[in-house]
Design a protein around this motif. Structure first.
Motif, mmCIF file in Angstrom:
data_model
loop_
_atom_site.group_PDB
_atom_site.id
_atom_site.type_symbol
_atom_site.label_atom_id
_atom_site.label_comp_id
_atom_site.label_asym_id
_atom_site.label_seq_id
_atom_site.Cartn_x
_atom_site.Cartn_y
_atom_site.Cartn_z
ATOM 1 N N ILE A 274 4.577 14.223 -12.479
ATOM 2 C CA ILE A 274 4.946 14.530 -13.947
ATOM 3 C C ILE A 274 3.940 14.671 -14.715
ATOM 4 C CG2 ILE A 274 7.476 13.833 -13.281
ATOM 5 C CD1 ILE A 274 6.600 10.880 -14.886
ATOM 6 N N GLY A 275 2.793 14.573 -14.337
ATOM 7 C CA GLY A 275 1.575 14.500 -15.281
ATOM 8 C C GLY A 275 1.097 13.074 -15.723
ATOM 9 N N TRP A 276 1.462 12.089 -15.532
ATOM 10 C CA TRP A 276 1.231 10.720 -15.763
ATOM 11 C C TRP A 276 0.114 10.378 -14.973
ATOM 12 C CZ3 TRP A 276 5.536 7.438 -18.266
ATOM 13 C CH2 TRP A 276 5.978 8.145 -19.244
ATOM 14 N N ASN A 277 -0.993 10.005 -15.523
ATOM 15 C CA ASN A 277 -2.060 9.270 -14.708
ATOM 16 C C ASN A 277 -2.067 7.701 -15.035
ATOM 17 O OD1 ASN A 277 -4.265 8.326 -13.387
ATOM 18 N ND2 ASN A 277 -5.680 9.931 -14.308
ATOM 19 N N ILE A 278 -1.487 6.869 -13.936
ATOM 20 C CA ILE A 278 -1.258 5.461 -14.435
ATOM 21 C C ILE A 278 -2.196 4.643 -13.358
ATOM 22 C CG2 ILE A 278 1.184 5.837 -15.013
ATOM 23 C CD1 ILE A 278 2.113 4.758 -12.245
ATOM 24 N N GLU A 279 -3.164 5.444 -12.719
ATOM 25 C CA GLU A 279 -4.187 4.477 -11.811
ATOM 26 C C GLU A 279 -4.712 3.275 -12.358
ATOM 27 O OE1 GLU A 279 -4.129 7.693 -11.938
ATOM 28 O OE2 GLU A 279 -3.870 8.544 -9.879
ATOM 29 N N ASP A 280 -5.274 3.332 -13.508
ATOM 30 C CA ASP A 280 -5.711 2.160 -14.030
ATOM 31 C C ASP A 280 -4.824 1.010 -14.612
ATOM 32 O OD1 ASP A 280 -8.342 3.568 -13.929
ATOM 33 O OD2 ASP A 280 -8.463 4.427 -15.889
ATOM 34 N N PHE A 281 -3.832 1.387 -14.992
ATOM 35 C CA PHE A 281 -2.764 0.434 -15.606
ATOM 36 C C PHE A 281 -2.371 -0.023 -14.146
ATOM 37 C CE2 PHE A 281 1.596 -0.703 -15.886
ATOM 38 C CZ PHE A 281 1.526 -1.711 -17.054
ATOM 39 N N TYR A 282 -2.069 0.697 -13.174
ATOM 40 C CA TYR A 282 -1.267 0.008 -12.100
ATOM 41 C C TYR A 282 -2.355 -0.869 -11.366
ATOM 42 C CZ TYR A 282 1.961 0.009 -8.146
ATOM 43 O OH TYR A 282 2.703 -0.234 -7.143
ATOM 44 N N PHE A 283 -3.496 -0.317 -11.066
ATOM 45 C CA PHE A 283 -4.402 -1.327 -10.365
ATOM 46 C C PHE A 283 -4.675 -2.490 -11.120
ATOM 47 C CE2 PHE A 283 -5.044 2.321 -7.663
ATOM 48 C CZ PHE A 283 -4.954 1.911 -6.512
ATOM 49 N N GLY B 35 0.889 -1.128 -0.040
ATOM 50 C CA GLY B 35 0.073 0.045 -0.104
ATOM 51 C C GLY B 35 0.896 1.131 0.046
ATOM 52 N N LEU B 36 1.989 1.252 0.996
ATOM 53 C CA LEU B 36 2.823 2.315 0.788
ATOM 54 C C LEU B 36 3.453 2.601 -0.673
ATOM 55 C CD1 LEU B 36 4.425 2.125 4.430
ATOM 56 C CD2 LEU B 36 2.859 3.831 3.511
ATOM 57 N N THR B 37 3.956 1.486 -1.081
ATOM 58 C CA THR B 37 4.522 1.532 -2.545
ATOM 59 C C THR B 37 3.621 2.025 -3.531
ATOM 60 O OG1 THR B 37 6.062 -0.525 -1.928
ATOM 61 C CG2 THR B 37 5.830 0.154 -4.166
ATOM 62 N N THR B 38 2.459 1.538 -3.573
ATOM 63 C CA THR B 38 1.415 2.234 -4.531
ATOM 64 C C THR B 38 1.182 3.715 -4.336
ATOM 65 O OG1 THR B 38 0.440 -0.087 -4.402
ATOM 66 C CG2 THR B 38 -1.113 1.773 -5.318
ATOM 67 N N ALA B 39 1.098 4.073 -3.016
ATOM 68 C CA ALA B 39 0.651 5.419 -2.863
ATOM 69 C C ALA B 39 1.861 6.313 -3.316
ATOM 70 C CB ALA B 39 0.668 5.805 -1.306
ATOM 71 N N ILE B 40 3.139 5.939 -3.078
ATOM 72 C CA ILE B 40 4.367 6.799 -3.516
ATOM 73 C C ILE B 40 4.440 6.573 -5.037
ATOM 74 C CG2 ILE B 40 6.894 6.796 -3.452
ATOM 75 C CD1 ILE B 40 6.580 5.605 -0.568
ATOM 76 N N THR B 41 4.490 5.458 -5.600
ATOM 77 C CA THR B 41 4.478 5.332 -7.182
ATOM 78 C C THR B 41 3.345 6.316 -7.754
ATOM 79 O OG1 THR B 41 5.246 3.010 -6.698
ATOM 80 C CG2 THR B 41 4.497 3.605 -8.831
ATOM 81 N N LEU B 42 2.129 6.143 -7.555
ATOM 82 C CA LEU B 42 1.092 6.957 -8.068
ATOM 83 C C LEU B 42 1.361 8.318 -7.932
ATOM 84 C CD1 LEU B 42 -2.204 4.965 -7.068
ATOM 85 C CD2 LEU B 42 -0.863 4.749 -9.344
ATOM 86 N N ASN B 43 1.771 8.971 -6.771
ATOM 87 C CA ASN B 43 1.917 10.270 -6.519
ATOM 88 C C ASN B 43 3.153 10.610 -7.463
ATOM 89 O OD1 ASN B 43 -0.042 11.603 -4.505
ATOM 90 N ND2 ASN B 43 0.372 9.611 -3.476
ATOM 91 N N LEU B 44 4.364 9.896 -7.302
ATOM 92 C CA LEU B 44 5.493 10.387 -8.181
ATOM 93 C C LEU B 44 5.120 10.537 -9.438
ATOM 94 C CD1 LEU B 44 8.148 8.301 -6.762
ATOM 95 C CD2 LEU B 44 8.066 10.608 -6.261
ATOM 96 N N PHE B 45 4.355 9.584 -10.186
ATOM 97 C CA PHE B 45 4.004 9.673 -11.613
ATOM 98 C C PHE B 45 3.007 10.799 -11.736
ATOM 99 C CE2 PHE B 45 5.688 5.603 -12.228
ATOM 100 C CZ PHE B 45 6.351 5.672 -13.509
ATOM 101 N N ARG B 46 2.058 11.077 -10.838
ATOM 102 C CA ARG B 46 1.251 12.230 -10.953
ATOM 103 C C ARG B 46 1.779 13.697 -10.936
ATOM 104 N NH1 ARG B 46 -2.024 11.050 -6.601
ATOM 105 N NH2 ARG B 46 -3.181 9.580 -8.106
#
Length: 412
Positions: A211-220, A198-209
């Motif tokens: 730089i303007g990349w929305n990867i939520e759908d792919f990541y989940f 969960g911590l890794t997911t939160a960090i990863t999604l926010n880091l990509f956010r």
């Protein structure tokens, strides 16, 4: 230190004393001396003790690591079958979640315990039949109760197959307490891995956010789902390869929560009476009662399975907890019988009735054994053994509900 070690090389007790006085200095000095005394058997034993590394044990053998990686990948890939085959995800996951969770574990313990190939073929055949059966059950406009019951009880039956494989594919009762301990350890390890993920997911999604990349759908859809599918086999590997990581944690957690659960149940029953809640006519409240019953039973079993020696206070808490749980079971059972007498038998009522009778019988035996520990007529080993008596019965009942109920009630 050098002279002290040499002069006491034939005195194990004195060497141990020197070691405990200054462990780092002892190790450094002994390793420097070892080439001159390596012919001595006692020196050889001390050298292995001082220089043994747990690093390899932490990650198992190369073969085991390869097996776990392959099993984890297969579990992850299986979650993508609905996308490949083009059928409903709801249809697939509700019917096959048990196979995703338990197939790799059953294969892992079958391989680790080197079970006979004939037994492996039988297990594989049973699981293949179960896969074909559960996916062949008809889809109806209104969701059939028997289908829901089959989807709920099938993982329980697969869990019993896992317990059978965990014990080396034998029916010895001595293997089941170890299986219960393994479940507690796996639960703790799973919680740790979920928190880390969960911590890794939160960090990863926010880091990509950023730089303007929305990867939520792919990541989940790919990373999270695949990680959850691989979680049981990876968590099991960690608990087996390095047992000291969690084998002390699960019994501590269970023993800490036992008195809390006892107080909570007593207060809850009192509050239920004061609020005039009625499980005889309130179906949702009855379901909550049964869920509470299963959770408390699991807490009792894990507490007992996690220790061979318990102080009298701990045993008293478990005994009182079992008595309160018996009261809850009695209320739930009487409510089910009342509903059957008033409105007739249905698949849900039949399944709950059978499960309550089974759990009530089991709790009576466990409570009796706990009372024996309190009066010093027996010990906790007999309590652990009493918990194993009903494991084959649970397996039979879950299989009966899964495979017979749909036919018996006309797939309604």
């Amino acid at each position: 230190m050098r002279d002290a070690i040499l002069s006491n090389l034939e005195n194990p007790e004195q060497l141990e004393k020197l070691y405990r006085e200054d462990k780092p200095a002892f190790k450094t000095t002994f390793n420097a001396l070892y080439p001159t005394v390596q012919h001595d058997l006692l020196a050889q034993g001390w050298y292995q003790r001082l220089n043994y590394s747990k690093e390899d044990a932490l990650w198992g053998t190369p073969e085991e690591r390869l097996f776990v990686v392959v099993a984890a990948l297969l579990a992850a890939l299986s979650t993508k079958l609905p996308d490949v085959a083009g059928f409903s995800k709801e249809f697939f996951f509700t019917r096959n979640i048990g196979f995703i969770a338990f197939s790799g574990l059953i294969a892992y313990f079958g391989w680790k315990n080197k079970i006979r190939w004939q037994t492996g073929v039988v297990l594989a055949g049973l699981m293949l039949v179960a896969v074909l059966y559960i996916n062949a059950l008809p889809v109806q406009e209104t969701e059939a109760d028997t289908l829901v019951l089959a989807c709920i009880h099938l993982p329980l039956w697969l869990w019993s197959l896992l317990g059978f494989t965990f014990g080396g594919a034998t029916l010895k009762q001595d293997n089941w307490p170890g299986f219960l301990r393994y479940n507690g350890e796996l639960a703790v390890m799973t919680a740790v891995l979920l928190i880390s993920g969960g911590l890794t997911t939160a960090i990863t999604l926010n880091l990509f956010r950023l730089i303007g990349w929305n990867i939520e759908d792919f990541y989940f859809n790919y990373v999270v789902v695949s990680g959850l599918a691989a979680l049981p086999v990876v968590g099991t590997f960690l608990t087996r390869a390095q047992p000291t990581l969690v084998n002390k944690v699960s019994p501590v957690i269970a023993n800490l929560f036992s008195p809390v659960a006892l107080v909570m149940l007593v207060v809850y029953l009192g509050a239920t009476f004061m609020a005039k809640k009625d499980p005889y006519h309130d179906r949702e409240f009855l379901l909550l009662f049964n869920g509470l019953l299963i959770g408390v039973m699991a807490l009792i079993f894990f507490s007992v399975a996690g220790t061979n020696k318990g102080n009298r206070l701990q045993v008293l808490v478990l005994f009182l907890l079992s008595l309160v749980t018996l009261v809850i079971n009695g209320i739930a059972l009487s409510a089910v019988l009342f509903r059957i007498s008033e409105w007739g038998i249905t698949p849900n009522r039949a399944a709950v009735l059978g499960g309550n009778v089974l759990m009530l019988s089991h709790l009576i035996v466990v409570s009796y054994r706990l009372s024996g520990v309190l009066t010093r007529r027996s010990d906790l080993s007999l309590v652990s053994r009493s918990m194993t008596y009903f494991m084959p019965v649970y397996s039979f009942w879950s299989a009966f509900v899964t495979f017979v109920f749909p036919v018996l009630f006309g797939f309604k």
